[in-house]
Design a protein around this motif. Structure first.
Motif, mmCIF file in Angstrom:
data_model
loop_
_atom_site.group_PDB
_atom_site.id
_atom_site.type_symbol
_atom_site.label_atom_id
_atom_site.label_comp_id
_atom_site.label_asym_id
_atom_site.label_seq_id
_atom_site.Cartn_x
_atom_site.Cartn_y
_atom_site.Cartn_z
ATOM 1 N N VAL A 88 9.531 15.481 -13.109
ATOM 2 C CA VAL A 88 8.799 14.589 -14.014
ATOM 3 C C VAL A 88 9.748 13.596 -14.675
ATOM 4 N N ALA A 91 10.572 10.935 -12.293
ATOM 5 C CA ALA A 91 9.452 10.017 -12.063
ATOM 6 C C ALA A 91 9.293 9.026 -13.206
ATOM 7 N N LEU A 96 10.837 5.626 -10.866
ATOM 8 C CA LEU A 96 9.644 4.791 -10.964
ATOM 9 C C LEU A 96 9.577 3.957 -12.239
ATOM 10 N N TYR A 197 -3.363 7.188 -12.342
ATOM 11 C CA TYR A 197 -2.078 7.861 -12.181
ATOM 12 C C TYR A 197 -0.920 6.881 -12.376
ATOM 13 N N LEU A 198 -1.133 5.608 -11.979
ATOM 14 C CA LEU A 198 -0.042 4.641 -11.948
ATOM 15 C C LEU A 198 0.523 4.327 -13.327
ATOM 16 N N LEU A 200 1.501 6.417 -15.381
ATOM 17 C CA LEU A 200 2.508 7.469 -15.622
ATOM 18 C C LEU A 200 2.374 8.115 -16.999
ATOM 19 N N LEU A 203 2.162 12.020 -17.337
ATOM 20 C CA LEU A 203 3.477 12.653 -17.188
ATOM 21 C C LEU A 203 4.320 12.419 -18.433
ATOM 22 N N SER A 343 5.391 4.200 -5.404
ATOM 23 C CA SER A 343 5.070 5.175 -6.451
ATOM 24 C C SER A 343 3.804 5.954 -6.157
ATOM 25 N N LEU A 347 3.155 9.972 -6.933
ATOM 26 C CA LEU A 347 2.234 10.361 -7.988
ATOM 27 C C LEU A 347 1.081 11.209 -7.461
ATOM 28 N N ILE A 350 2.534 14.685 -7.618
ATOM 29 C CA ILE A 350 2.888 15.247 -8.926
ATOM 30 C C ILE A 350 1.689 15.360 -9.861
ATOM 31 N N TYR A 351 0.868 14.324 -9.915
ATOM 32 C CA TYR A 351 -0.181 14.233 -10.939
ATOM 33 C C TYR A 351 -1.170 15.396 -10.913
#
Length: 449
Positions: A88, A91, A96, A197-198, A200, A203, A343, A347, A350-351
């Motif tokens: 994380v 990211a 990112l 998600y973009l 971020l 996270l 990205s 994502l 991870i997301y």
């Protein structure tokens, strides 16, 4: 035992809004608005769910679990907690988010003012990111006072700029919404959900949770229930601010269709401002965006440098800040459009895992805190999300994805949901059979919210 005053709650809420809202957050709602066209508001509902709702849940979840990401992720297993926390930080750091601040600053603060012949060259981006991250590194040497001062001025200034743009677009409408792009025609809500998600921010929320709880505790709030309620109220203020800003920016994107199709939200905003205000407005937007990007960059480099220098013996904070700045400058040179494209697969991996961890934290008492529940849900989610990300990278996984296609909502981008529920249910049954050992493990290592 005292409670936060309304003024204190507002102050912490605005602090949280400033932590979340950087210039990068400005570019996704306009892009979604233009691409979704007449389906924009359905798509924005999904976007706000992940771009606003999840960050709010993330802040509350980390506060309930003890105030840091590793404690929350450690409920799966201590090793997973350590690894996922590093992932994380990478990211939201050098892979990112930090490079994205440099590319957004270039796209919106430098590129519009270059002569036509220079816009296609790689040299301006290289020189701009070199200077930008050199300044970032310099500010990271003594960041606290400077970032605090800029943030107090910058956040209201950016909100004022966005507000003026929105009002001007209402008074002098730019144009009508276009037809939705193919990706937004059949299931705009779920497409918007994944686009969220973009930002971020979900996270980042897993990292910011400890900042918020510390700020509240610093004002004398110590009871778990009062601390949790104060976190919710501050989070609601930040979430409301984010939602209103995102809706205003999406409207600008929706009405920008007549100005021509753009590759990313930075280009859309630049076109809109130039249309509404001319070159003077463009200068104002450029100045605000560059400062916003710089503030975000300094904050992220500082946080990541502290995190990694504490875990890498012999590497000082200053050395780590230099490494992260140089690495981010190199990554930024792929360009904003390419960086966003890179990205997305990361994502997608991870997301979903982060979402599952957040949701389980609210049900912790209900399933007695069994580690098996966290483990089962996380493994089942990862089996789907890692394949989704790998497919987005371009790997040929037709055999697996054809099997996954039978899962509910898989084509909408959330095929991991049912496996996560099944994994949690199986984990609960295993936990019941193995109790009391697993319950004891959770109480001693993670605490019970």
């Amino acid at each position: 035992m005292r409670e936060l005053t309304h003024r204190e709650t507002l102050t912490i809420g605005m602090m949280l809004f400033a932590l979340f809202f950087g210039a990068g957050n400005m570019i996704f709602p306009p892009a979604l608005g233009q691409a979704a066209g007449t389906h924009a508001w359905e798509a924005m509902a999904g976007f706000i769910l992940t771009g606003v709702g999840l960050p709010l849940l993330g802040v509350i979840a980390t506060g309930m679990s003890g105030g840091n990401l590793q404690t929350l992720a450690g409920r799966v297993h201590p090793v997973f907690g350590a690894v996922f926390t590093v992932v994380v930080y990478l990211a939201i750091g050098p892979f990112l988010a930090i490079p994205r601040t440099g590319t957004v600053a270039f796209e919106m603060g430098v590129l519009p003012f270059l002569p036509e012949g220079a816009k296609e060259s790689w040299v301006p981006l290289f020189l701009s990111t070199l200077v930008y991250f050199a300044v970032t590194f310099w500010l990271c040497l003594h960041p606290s006072k400077l970032v605090d001062r800029i943030g107090k001025v910058l956040t209201p200034a950016l909100l004022l700029i966005i507000g003026v743009m929105f009002v001007q677009s209402l008074v002098h409408p730019i144009g009508e919404a276009g037809e939705p792009a193919e990706a937004y025609q059949s299931a705009p809500f779920f497409k918007g959900f994944v686009e969220g998600y973009l930002t971020l921010d979900a996270l980042a929320a897993l990292v910011f949770g400890i900042v918020v709880t510390s700020a509240i505790e610093g004002r004398g709030i110590t009871g778990r229930k009062k601390l949790g309620w104060a976190t919710v109220k501050a989070g609601m203020i930040a979430a409301t601010g984010l939602a209103l800003v995102y809706l205003a920016l999406a409207y600008l994107g929706v009405t920008s269709y007549s100005l021509g199709q753009s590759e990313n939200g930075g280009q859309i905003l630049t076109s809109v401002v130039q249309h509404l205000f001319g070159s003077k407005g463009l200068l104002l937007l450029a100045a605000g965006v560059i400062l916003a990007c710089l503030t975000t960059s300094v904050g992220l480099v500082t946080a990541c440098s502290h995190f990694f220098s504490e875990r890498l013996p012999g590497v000082s904070y200053k050395t780590m800040a230099m490494i992260l700045s140089l690495f981010s400058a190199a990554v930024a040179n792929v360009g904003l459009t390419q960086l966003i494209a890179i990205s997305v697969p990361m994502l997608l991996m991870i997301y979903p895992i982060a979402i599952v961890l957040m949701l389980l934290s609210f049900l912790h008492r209900l399933f007695r805190g069994y580690a098996e529940v966290y483990g089962g849900a996380t493994i089942a989610t990862a089996v789907i999300s890692i394949v989704d990300g790998a497919k987005q990278f371009g790997l040929s996984l037709d055999g697996i994805t054809s099997l996954y296609a039978h899962l509910p909502l898989y084509h909408e981008g959330i095929g991991w949901l049912l496996p996560a529920v099944c994994g949690a249910a199986i984990g609960f049954l295993v936990g019941v059979v193995r109790q009391p050992g697993s319950a004891k493990y959770q109480e001693t290592t993670s605490g019970t919210p």
